[in-house]
Design an enzyme around this catalytic site. Structure first.
Site, short mmCIF file in Angstrom:
data_model
loop_
_atom_site.label_atom_id
_atom_site.label_comp_id
_atom_site.label_asym_id
_atom_site.label_seq_id
_atom_site.Cartn_x
_atom_site.Cartn_y
_atom_site.Cartn_z
N VAL A 1 0.86 -1.18 0.00
CA VAL A 1 0.00 0.00 0.00
C VAL A 1 0.90 1.23 0.00
O VAL A 1 1.89 1.28 0.74
CB VAL A 1 -0.92 0.03 1.24
N CYS A 2 0.57 2.19 -0.84
CA CYS A 2 1.27 3.48 -0.85
C CYS A 2 2.76 3.26 -1.10
O CYS A 2 3.15 2.52 -1.98
CB CYS A 2 0.98 4.20 0.48
N THR A 3 3.63 3.88 -0.29
CA THR A 3 5.07 3.77 -0.50
C THR A 3 5.63 2.43 -0.05
O THR A 3 6.84 2.20 -0.17
CB THR A 3 5.82 4.91 0.22
#
Length: 206
Positions: free
Chosen positions: A99-101
């Protein structure tokens, strides 16, 4: 079914807790948080410390690995011991996700080279530096590697993952039970939609 989510100092809370809320309802699934040293782990916003009792090195294998993002992604992307563990886990997972970075951790571990992937819009250059091709889609599946974009998209990814782990009726039932029916008050949730002044303000949050 063993689902493992590593947490580290300055993790983005919804990156981890959003998917956890969905995946914990998957029949037969156990969701575990792990960290480098058992104890309290502080989130990036500073007010939601989580007690994590298990060191990641205690985990030999898992069915699903889910790597959240946050302020620690640069540190974790340079932690060779952790990256080696990520690679070991990936060898035996049904799905390796981010998720995300968190995708930058997968990239640093060499798992995204040559793949199409997504991440937070502010981290596109970092993602592509690991050999991935960025797309602005919220969720991207490449065989058993699934990446999702910034923060809230992790919930979208978790619902799709629930369907892959069980079936679509079960995933839809989990979505209904958690009443995940987003209707945001503003249509500014992506770079393609946000006004320049909104993008400029958002860049001050990182």
């Amino acid at each position: 079914m063993d689902i493992v989510i590593p947490l580290f100092e300055d993790f983005e809370p919804l990156d981890a807790i959003g998917p956890y809320e969905i995946l914990a309802y998957v029949p037969g699934a156990t969701v575990r948080f792990v960290t480098a040293e058992p104890g309290l782990v502080k989130d990036v916003l500073g007010s939601m410390p989580v007690h994590v009792p298990t060191a990641y090195q205690e985990v030999e294998r898992c069915d699903v690995l889910l790597v959240p993002g946050g302020g620690s992604f640069l540190r974790m992307s340079a932690d060779q011991e952790f990256l080696a563990w990520v690679r070991r886990m990936h060898e035996g997972t049904r799905f390796t996700t981010s998720v995300c970075t968190g995708s930058l951790v997968l990239g640093a571990a060499g798992l995204l080279d040559g793949l199409t992937a997504t991440t937070h819009w502010a981290a596109v250059a970092d993602l592509e530096a690991h050999g991935a091709t960025y797309t602005a889609e919220r969720v991207v599946r490449q065989d058993r590697v699934i990446t999702s974009a910034g923060v809230s998209s992790g919930i979208d990814m978790a619902v799709q993952l629930a369907a892959l782990l069980t079936d679509e009726v079960t995933a839809q039932a989990i979505q209904l039970y958690t009443e995940y029916d987003p209707q945001p008050p503003y249509d500014s949730g992506s770079l393609a939609k946000a006004k320049p002044e909104v993008v400029a303000r958002a860049r001050t949050f990182g």
